[in-house]
Scaffold this active site. Structure first.
Site, PDB file in Angstrom:
ATOM      1  CG  ASP A  76     -81.139  17.285 -64.232  1.00  0.00           C
ATOM      2  OD1 ASP A  76     -80.999  15.870 -63.653  1.00  0.00           O
ATOM      3  OD2 ASP A  76     -80.040  17.471 -64.809  1.00  0.00           O
ATOM      4  CE  LYS A 126     -62.754  23.669 -47.609  1.00  0.00           C
ATOM      5  NZ  LYS A 126     -62.152  23.364 -46.442  1.00  0.00           N
ATOM      6  CG  HIS A 179     -65.095  28.955 -43.551  1.00  0.00           C
ATOM      7  ND1 HIS A 179     -64.478  27.980 -43.955  1.00  0.00           N
ATOM      8  CD2 HIS A 179     -65.087  28.984 -42.084  1.00  0.00           C
ATOM      9  CE1 HIS A 179     -64.151  27.233 -42.775  1.00  0.00           C
ATOM     10  NE2 HIS A 179     -64.355  27.702 -41.561  1.00  0.00           N
ATOM     11  CE  LYS A 181     -62.430  29.888 -38.286  1.00  0.00           C
ATOM     12  NZ  LYS A 181     -63.436  29.412 -37.326  1.00  0.00           N
ATOM     13  CD  GLU A 195     -61.159  19.215 -39.165  1.00  0.00           C
ATOM     14  OE1 GLU A 195     -61.739  20.296 -39.777  1.00  0.00           O
ATOM     15  OE2 GLU A 195     -61.389  18.042 -39.707  1.00  0.00           O
ATOM     16  CG  ASP A 245     -60.882  19.678 -46.253  1.00  0.00           C
ATOM     17  OD1 ASP A 245     -61.727  20.039 -47.099  1.00  0.00           O
ATOM     18  OD2 ASP A 245     -61.298  19.117 -45.093  1.00  0.00           O
ATOM     19  CG  HIS A 305     -59.106  26.850 -44.219  1.00  0.00           C
ATOM     20  ND1 HIS A 305     -60.166  27.528 -44.784  1.00  0.00           N
ATOM     21  CD2 HIS A 305     -60.222  25.766 -43.812  1.00  0.00           C
ATOM     22  CE1 HIS A 305     -61.099  26.850 -44.929  1.00  0.00           C
ATOM     23  NE2 HIS A 305     -61.225  25.767 -44.511  1.00  0.00           N
TER      24      HIS A 305
HETATM   25  P1  NDP Z   1     -73.322  18.046 -50.481  1.00  0.00           P
HETATM   26  O1  NDP Z   1     -72.563  16.820 -50.827  1.00  0.00           O
HETATM   27  O2  NDP Z   1     -74.330  17.968 -49.275  1.00  0.00           O
HETATM   28  O3  NDP Z   1     -74.177  18.310 -51.805  1.00  0.00           O
HETATM   29  C1  NDP Z   1     -75.099  19.560 -51.654  1.00  0.00           C
HETATM   30  C2  NDP Z   1     -76.255  19.318 -52.479  1.00  0.00           C
HETATM   31  O4  NDP Z   1     -75.838  19.149 -54.049  1.00  0.00           O
HETATM   32  C3  NDP Z   1     -76.951  18.044 -52.517  1.00  0.00           C
HETATM   33  O5  NDP Z   1     -77.769  18.260 -51.431  1.00  0.00           O
HETATM   34  C4  NDP Z   1     -77.297  17.503 -53.695  1.00  0.00           C
HETATM   35  O6  NDP Z   1     -78.704  17.925 -53.816  1.00  0.00           O
HETATM   36  C5  NDP Z   1     -76.683  18.102 -54.748  1.00  0.00           C
HETATM   37  N1  NDP Z   1     -75.839  17.139 -55.464  1.00  0.00           N
HETATM   38  C6  NDP Z   1     -74.973  16.339 -54.990  1.00  0.00           C
HETATM   39  N2  NDP Z   1     -74.255  15.678 -55.990  1.00  0.00           N
HETATM   40  C7  NDP Z   1     -74.697  16.113 -56.946  1.00  0.00           C
HETATM   41  C8  NDP Z   1     -74.579  15.934 -58.529  1.00  0.00           C
HETATM   42  N3  NDP Z   1     -73.669  15.062 -59.090  1.00  0.00           N
HETATM   43  N4  NDP Z   1     -75.131  16.701 -59.453  1.00  0.00           N
HETATM   44  C9  NDP Z   1     -75.764  17.713 -59.177  1.00  0.00           C
HETATM   45  N5  NDP Z   1     -76.162  18.056 -57.817  1.00  0.00           N
HETATM   46  C10 NDP Z   1     -75.796  17.156 -56.901  1.00  0.00           C
HETATM   47  O7  NDP Z   1     -72.449  19.281 -50.440  1.00  0.00           O
HETATM   48  P2  NDP Z   1     -72.013  20.095 -49.235  1.00  0.00           P
HETATM   49  O8  NDP Z   1     -73.243  20.845 -48.879  1.00  0.00           O
HETATM   50  O9  NDP Z   1     -71.143  19.666 -48.074  1.00  0.00           O
HETATM   51  O10 NDP Z   1     -70.931  21.123 -50.032  1.00  0.00           O
HETATM   52  C11 NDP Z   1     -71.448  22.165 -51.045  1.00  0.00           C
HETATM   53  C12 NDP Z   1     -70.160  22.947 -51.407  1.00  0.00           C
HETATM   54  O11 NDP Z   1     -69.613  23.551 -50.620  1.00  0.00           O
HETATM   55  C13 NDP Z   1     -69.326  21.724 -52.328  1.00  0.00           C
HETATM   56  O12 NDP Z   1     -68.633  22.610 -53.329  1.00  0.00           O
HETATM   57  C14 NDP Z   1     -68.219  21.490 -50.974  1.00  0.00           C
HETATM   58  O13 NDP Z   1     -66.872  21.240 -51.415  1.00  0.00           O
HETATM   59  C15 NDP Z   1     -68.252  22.865 -50.299  1.00  0.00           C
HETATM   60  N6  NDP Z   1     -68.065  22.855 -48.788  1.00  0.00           N
HETATM   61  C16 NDP Z   1     -68.707  22.212 -48.123  1.00  0.00           C
HETATM   62  C17 NDP Z   1     -68.412  22.510 -46.717  1.00  0.00           C
HETATM   63  C18 NDP Z   1     -69.301  21.633 -45.658  1.00  0.00           C
HETATM   64  O14 NDP Z   1     -68.953  21.753 -44.521  1.00  0.00           O
HETATM   65  N7  NDP Z   1     -70.224  20.931 -46.018  1.00  0.00           N
HETATM   66  C19 NDP Z   1     -67.479  23.155 -46.271  1.00  0.00           C
HETATM   67  C20 NDP Z   1     -66.640  23.787 -47.331  1.00  0.00           C
HETATM   68  C21 NDP Z   1     -67.006  23.866 -48.505  1.00  0.00           C
HETATM   69  P3  NDP Z   1     -79.923  17.363 -54.656  1.00  0.00           P
HETATM   70  O15 NDP Z   1     -79.387  15.863 -54.932  1.00  0.00           O
HETATM   71  O16 NDP Z   1     -81.122  17.605 -53.976  1.00  0.00           O
HETATM   72  O17 NDP Z   1     -79.956  18.200 -56.021  1.00  0.00           O
END
Ligand code: NDP
Length: 459
Positions: A85, A138, A168, A172, A206, A225, A230
């Site tokens: 945690d 972001k 990102h 690119k 998109e 977003d 971007h």
């Molecule tokens: P996710 O929503 O998939 O979350 C990533 C991981 O964070 C989860 O697998 C979870 O893992 C953990 N998590 C979720 N909620 C919480 C919480 N409340 N407290 C602690 N851990 C938590 O996010 P993304 O992977 O989509 O994105 C990650 C970051 O990148 C974010 O800041 C997002 O804004 C940014 N981002 C994402 C993009 C994308 O394409 N996905 C594009 C651009 C930016 P677990 O529960 O196993 O701990």
């Protein structure tokens, strides 16, 4: 060059971003001999090392179609997992223990922004912030004030030189190509001003919806977003003056200088849309006023750009996926050669295709065949993939750069603040979003805004 990072830590390793972008990037870096250090995944989910390796393999396979076993095994040997945690000090103690031998670990915060603070403090509490680099994704805040707050949190623990803010688009190669096009060529730069350019359009379309991330998207919307980061980065590259020198500081200074000249966006010249059916998606408020589409007119108060409107639009569930900049030139000073059929000749266009099938298309008038001296548009087009071969993926370059401590392709705090200043007047507008059908170019009012958008080349 700063010394290279000797460990990579991925917070949120179970999430969407790691699986879509970061595992493929790590694999590619391993293949190129750029990565042979411990890669530690951290998450609350109770994964073991094997689960991490299995997930990594799946994601690399999905990204690449085929996987070279020897390369993947080298990456797998470096992967290990820590489950815990983020509020529990023991999580960071275990991480510090695992990183005993690492002098310059890089920490990638692929977690929701709400948890950034806790993780940064946790890293600081065990001394890891003192010697590490941190990569943040972001959205960088929700507005100017919250982005400053986030910056204070990061700077309280990390030296500013070791904070890497990802947009990102800066990673690119196609987007970086705008910079090369302008400053590696003599051809167009003398025309790059309000004497010769009528308007500039930027479209980031998109052809898909929220892809299972509607709950997240509903708190963000198209302006935060895509437009704030971007699209404004692309505008900065198109509009900036030549940097005073060939180094990161000069590049950033030129970028910030042009951002400062952008007038805050006006609600009167902004159209916000939402595709029909969005409110029925899981995680979306039944009365959501979040925009899935935004179009706006931007002006730059500078001698070069006075009087040249920049039309910007982005949206989800549009007719296709494309990122384009179209530079529309003015008509010739004297019209000597009529267009075929007596119509007004279409303007010369320079179209930068920045997405899939990236390249440049230039539309010019050529003489029509036959006895009459009339003109007809023809395209001169280059496909960079065919001409130049494989280019690197954005995340692969960004991870590589951050491991080297190279800031060039990362957003500076000041850049982000300027971007928030520009979009501030159109955030959280009270007027209801206008509905549009999926597969269209957004609400009809958006068409009127630009007086004729150039339809992107959807390939
Ligand atoms: P996710 O929503 O998939 O979350 C990533 C991981 O964070 C989860 O697998 C979870 O893992 C953990 N998590 C979720 N909620 C919480 C919480 N409340 N407290 C602690 N851990 C938590 O996010 P993304 O992977 O989509 O994105 C990650 C970051 O990148 C974010 O800041 C997002 O804004 C940014 N981002 C994402 C993009 C994308 O394409 N996905 C594009 C651009 C930016 P677990 O529960 O196993 O701990």
């Amino acid at each position: 060059m700063d010394l290279r990072s000797d460990a990579v830590v991925l917070f949120g390793v179970t999430g969407d971003l790691v699986s879509k972008k970061l595992f493929p990037a790590l694999y590619e870096l391993t293949r190129r001999g750029r990565l042979d250090v411990p890669v530690i995944g951290v998450a609350r989910s109770p994964w073991d090392d094997q689960q991490l390796v299995t997930t990594a393999r799946k994601s690399v396979t999905e990204a690449n179609n085929e996987v070279d076993d020897a390369t993947f095994d080298r990456l797998a040997d470096n992967l290990s997992m820590i489950s815990g945690d983020y509020a529990d000090p023991a999580t960071y103690q275990r991480l510090a223990q695992r990183l005993r031998g690492a002098e310059r670990p890089v920490f990638y915060l692929a977690i929701p922004p709400a948890v950034f603070g806790a993780v940064v403090e946790g890293l600081a509490s065990v001394g890891l912030a003192d010697r590490g680099r941190v990569i943040v994704e972001k959205p960088f805040g929700r507005d100017l004030e919250s982005s400053r707050e986030l910056d204070r949190t990061l700077r309280a623990a990390f030296d500013p030189q070791r904070v890497f803010r990802i947009d990102h688009y800066l990673g690119k190669e196609a987007v970086e190509g705008l910079y090369a096009f302008r400053f590696a060529n003599r051809l167009f730069e003398p025309l790059w001003n309000n004497e010769h350019i009528d308007n500039i359009q930027v479209t980031l379309a998109e052809g898909f919806g929220t892809q299972g991330r509607a709950g997240f998207y509903d708190t963000v919307g198209a302006t935060r977003d895509v437009l704030q980061n971007h699209i404004l980065q692309v505008v900065a590259l198109i509009a900036m003056e030549a940097p005073a020198a060939d180094d990161t500081d000069a590049f950033n200074a030129a970028e910030v200088a042009v951002l400062r000249q952008i007038e805050p966006l006006s609600p009167q010249s902004t159209v916000r849309g939402q595709y029909a059916g969005y409110r029925d998606e899981p995680g979306v408020a039944a009365d959501s006023n979040t925009e899935t589409f935004v179009a706006t007119r931007l002006t730059i108060d500078s001698p070069r750009w006075a009087g040249v409107p920049f039309y910007l639009r982005t949206g989800k569930s549009l007719p296709g996926t494309a990122t384009e900049v179209v530079v529309e030139f003015k008509q010739p000073q004297r019209s000597l050669i009529p267009a075929e059929g007596g119509a007004e000749a279409p303007a010369n266009l320079l179209r930068f295709r920045l997405g899939r099938g990236d390249g440049i298309t230039m539309s010019i008038q050529a003489k029509s065949p036959g006895a009459e001296v009339t003109s007809r548009p023809v395209d001169l087009s280059v496909d960079f993939g065919a001409a130049l071969g494989r280019r690197q993926e954005a995340y692969e370059r960004l991870l590589d750069d951050a491991m080297d401590g190279q800031q060039l392709r990362f957003a500076r705090a000041e850049t982000i603040e300027q971007e928030w200043r520009v979009v501030a007047p159109i955030l959280d507008l009270p007027a209801a979003v206008q509905s549009y059908d999926k597969g269209t170019w957004g609400p009809a009012d958006a068409d009127a805004l630009a007086g004729g958008w150039h339809t992107p080349d959807l390939r």
